[in-house]
Write a protein that holds these residues in place. Structure first.
Motif, PDB file in Angstrom:
ATOM      1  N   ASP A 161       0.860  -1.175   0.000  1.00  0.00           N
ATOM      2  CA  ASP A 161       0.000   0.000   0.000  1.00  0.00           C
ATOM      3  C   ASP A 161       0.904   1.236   0.000  1.00  0.00           C
ATOM      4  O   ASP A 161       1.270   1.758   1.060  1.00  0.00           O
ATOM      5  CB  ASP A 161      -0.910  -0.007   1.234  1.00  0.00           C
ATOM      6  N   PRO A 162       1.295   1.700  -1.199  1.00  0.00           N
ATOM      7  CA  PRO A 162       2.270   2.796  -1.269  1.00  0.00           C
ATOM      8  C   PRO A 162       1.810   4.082  -0.581  1.00  0.00           C
ATOM      9  O   PRO A 162       2.623   4.782   0.018  1.00  0.00           O
ATOM     10  CB  PRO A 162       2.484   3.021  -2.762  1.00  0.00           C
ATOM     11  N   SER A 163       0.515   4.377  -0.621  1.00  0.00           N
ATOM     12  CA  SER A 163       0.056   5.611   0.023  1.00  0.00           C
ATOM     13  C   SER A 163       0.205   5.519   1.545  1.00  0.00           C
ATOM     14  O   SER A 163       0.563   6.495   2.205  1.00  0.00           O
ATOM     15  CB  SER A 163      -1.390   5.931  -0.363  1.00  0.00           C
ATOM     16  N   ARG A 164      -0.046   4.340   2.107  1.00  0.00           N
ATOM     17  CA  ARG A 164       0.134   4.138   3.553  1.00  0.00           C
ATOM     18  C   ARG A 164       1.605   4.318   3.921  1.00  0.00           C
ATOM     19  O   ARG A 164       1.940   4.963   4.919  1.00  0.00           O
ATOM     20  CB  ARG A 164      -0.369   2.743   3.945  1.00  0.00           C
ATOM     21  N   GLU A 165       2.489   3.742   3.124  1.00  0.00           N
ATOM     22  CA  GLU A 165       3.913   3.855   3.411  1.00  0.00           C
ATOM     23  C   GLU A 165       4.378   5.305   3.341  1.00  0.00           C
ATOM     24  O   GLU A 165       5.140   5.762   4.191  1.00  0.00           O
ATOM     25  CB  GLU A 165       4.721   2.948   2.489  1.00  0.00           C
ATOM     26  N   LYS A 166       3.890   6.059   2.357  1.00  0.00           N
ATOM     27  CA  LYS A 166       4.259   7.473   2.259  1.00  0.00           C
ATOM     28  C   LYS A 166       3.794   8.240   3.495  1.00  0.00           C
ATOM     29  O   LYS A 166       4.506   9.112   3.996  1.00  0.00           O
ATOM     30  CB  LYS A 166       3.659   8.096   0.997  1.00  0.00           C
TER      31      LYS A 166
END
Length: 99
Positions: free
Chosen positions: A44-49
């Motif tokens: 989940d790239p948005s969560r990681e950002k």
């Protein structure tokens, strides 16, 4: 404080970090199970950002923001790897039970 006292304090912090890393990994596995049930991707790239941005905002130093991001990238990457390994093992077990 002498060098041995400082090292003892570092050792105590390392013990705390070890417990924290493993607790975080356990929670990531719980999320992995929920993602699987909900048919959501592991990554989940948005969560990681959001994680990295929050850590940078809260960073008091002396580590710079780049160092903080690299450390948390590693922690998150290892959590994701653990989720994938666990998911594959569970899939293998399900296949063996259904045979």
């Amino acid at each position: 404080m002498d060098i041995n006292e400082i090292r003892k304090r570092i050792d105590l912090l390392d013990d705390v970090l070890l417990r924290i890393f493993n607790e975080r990994a356990r929670l990531a596995l719980e999320i992995g199970h929920l993602k699987k049930e909900l048919n959501l991707p592991v990554f989940d790239p948005s969560r990681e950002k959001r994680i990295f941005a929050r850590m940078n905002e809260d960073n008091p130093g002396p580590l710079d923001d780049g160092a903080i991001v690299r450390l948390f990238e590693r922690v998150v990457d290892e959590s994701r790897r653990l989720e994938r390994i666990t998911s594959h093992k569970e899939e293998d077990q399900e296949r063996h039970h259904s045979c």
